[in-house]
Design a protein around this motif. Structure first.
Motif, PDB file in Angstrom:
ATOM      1  N   ASP A 149      26.861  84.014  10.978  1.00 20.19           N
ATOM      2  CA  ASP A 149      27.776  83.749  10.183  1.00 20.19           C
ATOM      3  C   ASP A 149      26.680  83.489   9.135  1.00 20.19           C
ATOM      4  O   ASP A 149      27.915  84.707   7.819  1.00 20.19           O
ATOM      5  N   SER A 190      26.794  89.267   7.745  1.00 22.50           N
ATOM      6  CA  SER A 190      27.677  88.953   8.377  1.00 22.50           C
ATOM      7  C   SER A 190      29.497  89.036   7.503  1.00 22.50           C
ATOM      8  O   SER A 190      29.132  89.056   6.007  1.00 22.50           O
ATOM      9  N   ALA A 239      32.267  87.267   8.104  1.00 21.94           N
ATOM     10  CA  ALA A 239      32.998  86.081   8.153  1.00 21.94           C
ATOM     11  C   ALA A 239      33.028  85.657   7.529  1.00 21.94           C
ATOM     12  O   ALA A 239      32.911  85.321   6.463  1.00 21.94           O
TER      13      ALA A 239
END
Length: 798
Positions: A551, A556, A558
């Protein structure tokens, strides 16, 4: 006034020295505390601002009706306002947000707070530099990076070197040239002290930028122009700018107000509470002194009667009473001023940083404060003298001289006066006790608020990197990676987390979150966390998972959210896998949900919050949190050394336990609780002494009456009821008056209370019972003395 009047007043003053001295000490302490309180009020509110024609300086901010509050102005909008506005003779801008600089070249790097300013900033305040010159341009060139130093920084770091102008200093790893030093008298009272000033525009910033609104604007009105005229002209400019720049300036308007009142408005509630409590203490002290002086005046009633019968002038006797009060007030006031000189700094040091009072560190006993203190002492003394004179010199002398042995001369005036003073003392004690009870209950309820994380065995320190490091993404990411590795490998450390902004700090990042799966939007705070955050704080993940190593990659998307945001956007409760957008720009996927926890302060409701992987964006306000394997802060020095070894050119704050950061949140409540509690104890003690004294005096004066009643067959209960009648009268009057005053005080305290209503019935009932019970207890000894009267001894002496 003649010498005889002075001698009479002095003779009366020194008579019965013990009660006189004790009451004088009480008055001196109250006058000393009152002097300190007035000196703080004078420095913060009453003393004129240290600027030329400060009443002509106005503050200008942006306002959007949807937002409902003022906020900063962009650089481009400031340029338009300065160019097109004709109501002001000077307009200047300054930026304080994220303006911290690391000064190197000494033994230790030092983190300094400063500001970026426009070229007319100092001219607007009507101040010239003590050395050198101010800025000629708002954009520094590569060849001329100028900086202006404050007087305190100049003397602290450069020993007040008179040749400092033109010399280089190193800020954030770059060399600047000192162009000037501001005088000692020049101080700013914004959100933080300023120790240096740089040109307004940074190297990469455009003068026409309209996206970032982070400037504060001040303007000095032209002579003859009013605030209303300036507002009307700004409204015309608002309309033109909205048409010219619809993408950025639509629905924006300039909000103009007087500047200096906005600096002091936040301190007014605290000053009102402190001043009110001190005023109540003065009332108690004055009533105590009045009680003593009245008792002394009643003791000399026969002397007054003889002198009046012999032809003494009532005016001359009034002068003697006034002289006694004047000497009493002057001596107590002098002692109070000495105590204020001695204790001002100590008392001011007790005020926590969370209670912002402008110019608090400039508090001094100047001429205005001393004049106020002297006037307060003298006026109090003269009032005492007038009360004594009024109660005595209008009496008929032959009433006192004509009574034989055992004659009872009723005097309802003296009795009612004494009772009124004691009722006043008791009422003030009740007011302060209620205030203390409310603050203590609020403090207890605040400490019981669950944090939502485990604060035991946590150490935290703030890390503010210099902009020179923060501007290079590889540099600051590598720095925090190295810090994490060093701390993780330290013996006694269980886990490490990097977080920005730091929990329980003053800074916050914010935005607006929306989701394609929800019709709602939510304002959120944004926090960046490392992969050890959940484990270090002991947070529960109620849905999904915490961040993984993948992450933290650049691409990423997230994000972790808290339960409050889940309830706001998705009432059904399922959030994992949902898409969110921050400020209609970045899109993220929810991978986990944290159980709600307190990370700002205990009393603020938990806000909607999102958590992004640390390193996603540049984050200037960062902290390292360490969970140790054992209790206590024994590893604090080791942790500081480890962080320091990562880069010795970066300043580092003190390493503290997390509980101390959390405890700072309660500093204001603790201060007011202790302050009001101390005054309440003094007030209650004096009130109980007053009740005891007045009942003892009443029993002594009525001993012949009680002896006759007992001789004629009255029982103890009958005598007790006669004494308790006076006691219950005092208690009832004090309860009514005190509770009325307490309700007024509670309204001022309402902004400081948490979980407690200003009219909390439990607190009011508890204080009522406590004050009544203690007053009855104070009545016990005089009541017992009345029932122990021996009729044979009393009547034989007649």
């Amino acid at each position: 006034m003649n010498s005889q009047t002075f001698r009479d007043g002095l003779r009366w003053l020194v008579a019965k020295p013990i009660p006189t001295v004790l009451a004088g000490v009480v008055l001196a302490l109250a006058l000393g505390i009152g002097t300190v309180a007035f000196s703080v009020l004078n420095a913060a509110i009453l003393r004129p601002p240290p600027y030329k024609d400060a009443s002509q300086i106005l503050a200008v901010s942006n306002f959007r009706a949807q937002r409902g509050s003022g906020f900063g102005v962009s650089v481009g909008r400031f340029q338009d306002f300065r160019r097109d506005n004709r109501s002001f003779e000077d307009i200047a801008a300054f930026r304080t947000f994220n303006q911290t600089f690391v000064l190197t070249g000494g033994d230790e790097p030092e983190l300094l707070r400063g500001a970026r300013i426009s070229k007319d900033f100092f001219h607007l305040f009507g101040v010239n530099p003590a050395l050198g010159r101010t800025f000629e341009s708002e954009r520094p060139s590569e060849e001329d990076r100028s900086v202006i130093l404050s007087y305190s920084l100049w003397c602290r770091r450069y020993a007040c070197d008179p040749n400092i102008v033109g010399k280089p200093v190193v800020l954030d790893g770059a060399e600047y040239t000192v162009s000037g030093v501001m005088p000692r008298s020049f101080k700013t009272y914004f959100d933080r002290p300023m120790e240096l000033w740089l040109p307004l525009l940074e190297k990469s910033q455009s003068a026409s930028d309209r996206d970032i609104g982070d400037l504060h604007i001040l303007g000095r009105l032209r002579n003859g122009v009013t605030l209303q005229q300036a507002q009307m002209e700004s409204a015309i400019l608002d309309h033109r700018l909205a048409e010219q720049y619809p993408a950025t300036d639509k629905d924006l308007s300039f909000r103009i107000s007087y500047w200096w009142p906005s600096i002091t408005v936040g301190a007014r509630p605290a000053l009102a509470i402190l001043s009110g409590a001190v005023a109540l203490l003065l009332v108690i002290a004055c009533s105590t002194v009045a009680f003593v002086l009245l008792a002394k005046a009643f003791a000399r009633e026969k002397e007054i009667a003889i002198r009046l019968a012999c032809g003494a002038s009532r005016l001359r006797l009034t002068g003697a009473f006034l002289m006694e009060g004047f000497l009493y007030g002057s001596l107590a006031g002098g002692l109070g001023i000495l105590l204020a000189f001695w204790g001002t700094n100590s008392i001011i040091a007790l005020v926590p940083d969370s209670i912002y009072i402008p110019r608090l560190n400039e508090t001094s006993l100047d001429g205005h404060v001393l004049a106020f203190s002297v006037a307060m002492a003298v006026c109090a003394g003269l009032i005492f003298g007038l009360v004594g004179a009024f109660s005595m010199i209008h009496a008929d002398p032959f009433i006192h001289l004509g009574g034989g042995a055992g004659a009872v001369i009723p005097n309802s005036l003296r009795k009612n006066t004494r009772i009124s003073l004691v009722v006043l003392q008791m009422a003030v004690a009740i007011v302060l006790t209620v205030g203390t009870g409310l603050m203590l209950k609020s403090l207890v309820l605040t400490t019981r608020v669950p944090l939502g994380f485990d604060a035991d065995r946590l150490l935290m320190t703030e890390i503010q990197l210099s902009p020179a490091v923060m501007n290079r993404s590889d540099a600051w990411r590598n720095y925090y990676r190295e810090v994490t590795e060093k701390l993780t490998s330290t013996g006694g450390v269980e886990s490490v987390a990097i977080v920005s902004p730091l929990p329980f700090g003053d800074e916050a990042f914010g935005g607006t979150v929306s989701s394609p799966t929800s019709t709602r939007k939510s304002d959120v705070s944004i926090r960046y966390i490392s992969d050890g955050f959940a484990a270090t704080l002991g947070l529960a993940v109620t849905q999904g998972r915490p961040f993984q190593e993948s992450d933290y990659l650049a691409k990423s998307a997230a994000v972790i959210v808290n339960e409050t945001l889940v309830h706001s956007l998705w009432p059904e409760g399922n959030a994992v896998g949902k898409q969110i957008t921050v400020d209609s720009k970045e899109a993220y996927t929810v991978v986990g949900v944290f159980k709600d926890f307190k990370d700002f302060n205990r009393t603020t409701p938990i806000l909607s919050e999102i958590y992004l992987p640390f390193g996603k964006d540049v984050t200037p306000f960062t902290a390292a949190i360490v969970r140790t394997k054992s209790q206590g802060g024994s590893l604090a020095a080791v942790i500081r050394d480890q962080i320091k070894s990562a880069d010795r050119n970066q300043p580092l704050a003190k390493v503290r336990t997390m509980t101390s950061f959390v405890s700072d949140d309660l500093a204001s409540s603790r201060f007011f609780s202790v302050f009001l509690g101390g005054l309440a104890c003094v007030a209650l003690l004096l009130a109980l002494i007053g009740i005891y004294a007045i009942l003892s005096l009443s029993v002594g004066q009525r001993s012949r009456e009680f002896a006759i009643r007992i001789a004629l067959g009255a029982d103890r209960l009958n005598v007790i009821s006669l004494v308790m009648k006076d006691s219950l009268l005092i208690i009832a009057g004090a309860e009514v008056l005190g509770m009325t005053g307490a309700l007024i005080l509670a309204k001022f305290l309402s902004t400081l209370l948490f979980g407690v209503k200003p009219m909390d019935p439990i607190t009011l009932a508890a204080v009522g019972v406590l004050s009544g019970a203690t007053a009855v207890a104070a009545s016990y000894v005089p009541t017992r003395a009345a029932t122990d009267v021996d009729p044979a001894i009393i009547l034989r002496s007649e």
